[in-house]
Design a protein around this motif. Structure first.
Motif, PDB file in Angstrom:
ATOM      1  N   TYR A 172       0.852  -1.182   0.000  1.00 44.49           N
ATOM      2  CA  TYR A 172       0.000   0.000   0.000  1.00 44.49           C
ATOM      3  C   TYR A 172       0.889   1.233   0.000  1.00 44.49           C
ATOM      4  CZ  TYR A 172      -4.379  -2.450   0.998  1.00 44.49           C
ATOM      5  OH  TYR A 172      -5.500  -3.237   0.917  1.00 44.49           O
TER       6      TYR A 172
ATOM      7  N   GLN B 298       0.835   5.591   0.711  1.00 43.26           N
ATOM      8  CA  GLN B 298       0.118   6.734   1.268  1.00 43.26           C
ATOM      9  C   GLN B 298       0.862   7.994   0.869  1.00 43.26           C
ATOM     10  OE1 GLN B 298      -0.423   6.565   5.564  1.00 43.26           O
ATOM     11  NE2 GLN B 298      -2.376   7.622   5.358  1.00 43.26           N
TER      12      GLN B 298
ATOM     13  N   HIS C 130      -5.176   9.206   1.514  1.00 42.52           N
ATOM     14  CA  HIS C 130      -5.396   7.977   2.256  1.00 42.52           C
ATOM     15  C   HIS C 130      -4.663   6.800   1.611  1.00 42.52           C
ATOM     16  CE1 HIS C 130      -8.703   8.347  -0.694  1.00 42.52           C
ATOM     17  NE2 HIS C 130      -8.571   7.051  -0.835  1.00 42.52           N
ATOM     18  N   LEU C 131      -4.639   5.706   2.318  1.00 39.03           N
ATOM     19  CA  LEU C 131      -3.965   4.504   1.838  1.00 39.03           C
ATOM     20  C   LEU C 131      -4.562   4.013   0.520  1.00 39.03           C
ATOM     21  CD1 LEU C 131      -3.565   2.285   5.022  1.00 39.03           C
ATOM     22  CD2 LEU C 131      -1.724   3.001   3.506  1.00 39.03           C
TER      23      LEU C 131
ATOM     24  N   LEU D 145      -3.993   0.926  -2.642  1.00 38.17           N
ATOM     25  CA  LEU D 145      -3.317  -0.315  -3.012  1.00 38.17           C
ATOM     26  C   LEU D 145      -2.400  -0.079  -4.202  1.00 38.17           C
ATOM     27  CD1 LEU D 145      -3.147  -3.383  -2.472  1.00 38.17           C
ATOM     28  CD2 LEU D 145      -4.892  -3.660  -4.237  1.00 38.17           C
TER      29      LEU D 145
ATOM     30  N   PHE E 235      -1.881 -12.841  -4.875  1.00 38.37           N
ATOM     31  CA  PHE E 235      -2.736 -13.870  -4.292  1.00 38.37           C
ATOM     32  C   PHE E 235      -2.227 -15.256  -4.661  1.00 38.37           C
ATOM     33  CE2 PHE E 235      -5.132 -10.972  -2.298  1.00 38.37           C
ATOM     34  CZ  PHE E 235      -6.364 -10.570  -2.785  1.00 38.37           C
TER      35      PHE E 235
ATOM     36  N   PHE F  16       3.757   0.785   2.635  1.00 36.49           N
ATOM     37  CA  PHE F  16       3.486  -0.241   3.641  1.00 36.49           C
ATOM     38  C   PHE F  16       3.357  -1.605   2.981  1.00 36.49           C
ATOM     39  CE2 PHE F  16       2.759   2.452   7.273  1.00 36.49           C
ATOM     40  CZ  PHE F  16       2.297   3.642   6.728  1.00 36.49           C
TER      41      PHE F  16
ATOM     42  N   THR G  34      -2.229 -10.857   4.521  1.00 36.47           N
ATOM     43  CA  THR G  34      -3.384 -11.513   5.124  1.00 36.47           C
ATOM     44  C   THR G  34      -3.182 -13.015   4.995  1.00 36.47           C
ATOM     45  OG1 THR G  34      -4.692 -11.616   3.100  1.00 36.47           O
ATOM     46  CG2 THR G  34      -4.939  -9.660   4.447  1.00 36.47           C
TER      47      THR G  34
ATOM     48  N   ALA H  35     -12.998 -12.715   4.027  1.00 34.69           N
ATOM     49  CA  ALA H  35     -12.461 -11.435   4.478  1.00 34.69           C
ATOM     50  C   ALA H  35     -11.563 -11.668   5.674  1.00 34.69           C
ATOM     51  CB  ALA H  35     -13.607 -10.504   4.836  1.00 34.69           C
ATOM     52  N   SER H  36     -10.510 -10.918   5.754  1.00 36.56           N
ATOM     53  CA  SER H  36      -9.541 -11.161   6.802  1.00 36.56           C
ATOM     54  C   SER H  36      -8.792  -9.889   7.133  1.00 36.56           C
ATOM     55  CB  SER H  36      -8.563 -12.238   6.348  1.00 36.56           C
ATOM     56  OG  SER H  36      -7.577 -12.482   7.308  1.00 36.56           O
ATOM     57  N   LYS H  37      -8.335  -9.794   8.363  1.00 37.07           N
ATOM     58  CA  LYS H  37      -7.585  -8.618   8.774  1.00 37.07           C
ATOM     59  C   LYS H  37      -6.247  -8.567   8.044  1.00 37.07           C
ATOM     60  CE  LYS H  37      -5.627 -11.064  12.736  1.00 37.07           C
ATOM     61  NZ  LYS H  37      -5.678 -11.182  14.209  1.00 37.07           N
ATOM     62  N   ILE H  38      -5.775  -7.357   7.833  1.00 35.47           N
ATOM     63  CA  ILE H  38      -4.468  -7.128   7.222  1.00 35.47           C
ATOM     64  C   ILE H  38      -3.469  -6.825   8.327  1.00 35.47           C
ATOM     65  CG2 ILE H  38      -3.117  -5.646   5.710  1.00 35.47           C
ATOM     66  CD1 ILE H  38      -5.564  -5.102   4.065  1.00 35.47           C
TER      67      ILE H  38
ATOM     68  N   PHE I  23       0.025  -5.081   8.846  1.00 44.29           N
ATOM     69  CA  PHE I  23       0.886  -4.135   8.150  1.00 44.29           C
ATOM     70  C   PHE I  23       2.276  -4.099   8.771  1.00 44.29           C
ATOM     71  CE2 PHE I  23      -1.801  -1.705   5.279  1.00 44.29           C
ATOM     72  CZ  PHE I  23      -3.077  -1.964   5.741  1.00 44.29           C
ATOM     73  N   GLY I  24       3.264  -3.791   7.935  1.00 37.70           N
ATOM     74  CA  GLY I  24       4.574  -3.427   8.442  1.00 37.70           C
ATOM     75  C   GLY I  24       4.552  -1.997   8.952  1.00 37.70           C
ATOM     76  N   SER I  25       5.670  -1.568   9.494  1.00 39.25           N
ATOM     77  CA  SER I  25       5.727  -0.234  10.098  1.00 39.25           C
ATOM     78  C   SER I  25       5.906   0.875   9.071  1.00 39.25           C
ATOM     79  CB  SER I  25       6.845  -0.172  11.129  1.00 39.25           C
ATOM     80  OG  SER I  25       8.075  -0.506  10.517  1.00 39.25           O
TER      81      SER I  25
ATOM     82  N   TYR J  36     -13.829  -2.912   8.133  1.00 37.59           N
ATOM     83  CA  TYR J  36     -12.693  -3.070   9.028  1.00 37.59           C
ATOM     84  C   TYR J  36     -12.364  -1.744   9.705  1.00 37.59           C
ATOM     85  CZ  TYR J  36     -12.002  -6.784   5.554  1.00 37.59           C
ATOM     86  OH  TYR J  36     -12.172  -7.827   4.688  1.00 37.59           O
TER      87      TYR J  36
ATOM     88  N   TYR K 256      -9.024   0.062  11.707  1.00 39.47           N
ATOM     89  CA  TYR K 256      -7.607   0.013  12.042  1.00 39.47           C
ATOM     90  C   TYR K 256      -7.249   1.289  12.788  1.00 39.47           C
ATOM     91  CZ  TYR K 256      -7.211  -3.617   8.411  1.00 39.47           C
ATOM     92  OH  TYR K 256      -7.358  -4.761   7.659  1.00 39.47           O
TER      93      TYR K 256
ATOM     94  N   GLY L 294       2.659   1.501  11.137  1.00 37.65           N
ATOM     95  CA  GLY L 294       1.674   1.038  10.182  1.00 37.65           C
ATOM     96  C   GLY L 294       0.321   0.875  10.846  1.00 37.65           C
TER      97      GLY L 294
ATOM     98  N   PHE M 185      -4.698  -3.525  13.164  1.00 34.93           N
ATOM     99  CA  PHE M 185      -6.061  -4.036  13.101  1.00 34.93           C
ATOM    100  C   PHE M 185      -6.778  -3.923  14.442  1.00 34.93           C
ATOM    101  CE2 PHE M 185      -9.559  -6.668  11.942  1.00 34.93           C
ATOM    102  CZ  PHE M 185      -9.785  -7.535  12.996  1.00 34.93           C
TER     103      PHE M 185
ATOM    104  N   ASN N 240     -11.843  -9.446  -2.043  1.00 29.65           N
ATOM    105  CA  ASN N 240     -11.633  -8.933  -0.693  1.00 29.65           C
ATOM    106  C   ASN N 240     -10.526  -7.889  -0.596  1.00 29.65           C
ATOM    107  OD1 ASN N 240     -13.701 -10.484   0.611  1.00 29.65           O
ATOM    108  ND2 ASN N 240     -12.398 -12.258   0.254  1.00 29.65           N
TER     109      ASN N 240
END
Lengths: 115, 114
Positions: A36, A38, A43-44, A46, A51, A90, A94, A100-103, A105-107, B33, B35, B42, B45, B101
């Motif tokens: 991602y 920014q 905003h963030l 993609l 996949f 970033f 997932t 659907a699933s939480k992401i 992220f790296g710092s 979601y 965050y 970063g 979640f 997704n």
């Protein structure tokens, strides 16, 4: 637990230089991988995603990333950066594809391009 | 609307107060979601909804944080007895099975607790 490591906190390059931002993840199962971006004040968004299939994925604005499963890596590359690439990048992961699933992220890596 | 929207864009409150942050997802997106992004970090979640139900709330830091999505569209993140450490940008994202997704993010709400 899943985690994502980005090795560089701040990268400074001149225009036309080549870029590679490192990303390693920690997870033993099947993963989906993302970069991602920014841009300042925005905003963030993609940049690209993996996949399945060809491990070399191409994204918007000339960016690409290579998934190397044996190294748990998903480094971001661009052959020639522009001043407009100045942004925070970033890497993210997932753990599932089919739902659907939480992401995670790296710092982040802040990229500054000198005109 | 065309994208995810969040209101307010900025919220300043005092320690101990209650705040609500709102998220309007992309129309038709079933998953939503939340965050939290602290300075120099970063996004982290917090919780996600599939329809009206919270499918995973494992990221909520403590019981002062709560989120609802009563009609499966708009969601509200509620923070009770705010603390200075809650100061961050709160991001909302939504996704759809039709787009594999991929999560689309809103602009965020910057919360400052004085």
């Amino acid at each position: 637990a899943q985690s994502v490591s980005q090795h560089n906190h701040h990268v400074i390059l001149s225009e036309a230089a080549s870029l590679e931002l490192g990303c390693n993840y920690s997870y033993g199962g099947t993963v989906n991988l993302f970069w991602y971006v920014q841009y300042p004040g925005q905003h963030l968004q993609l940049l690209l995603k993996y996949f399945s299939g060809d491990p070399l994925v191409k994204g918007i604005k000339g960016f690409e990333a290579e998934f190397i499963k044996s190294k748990f890596s998903f480094n971001l590359r661009k052959p020639s950066v522009q001043w407009s690439d100045t942004a925070e990048y970033f890497c993210a992961v997932t753990a599932e594809y089919s739902s659907a699933s939480k992401i995670i992220f790296g710092s982040g890596t802040r990229l500054s391009i000198r005109p | 609307g065309a994208g995810v929207s969040q209101t307010p864009s900025n919220k300043v409150t005092e320690k101990g107060k209650y705040v609500e942050l709102r998220c309007d997802p992309i129309s038709g997106h079933t998953a939503l979601y939340w965050y939290r992004q602290s300075l120099g970090q970063g996004p982290e979640f917090l919780i996600y909804f599939q329809g009206t139900g919270a499918a995973d709330d494992s990221g909520l830091p403590n019981d002062r944080f709560f989120a609802v999505r009563p009609e499966g569209s708009v969601s509200t993140l509620k923070i009770q007895r705010t603390e200075r450490g809650d100061s961050a940008v709160y991001l909302c994202a939504s996704s759809s099975d039709r787009t594999h997704n991929e999560q689309f993010f809103g602009p965020g709400t910057r919360l400052t607790v004085l």
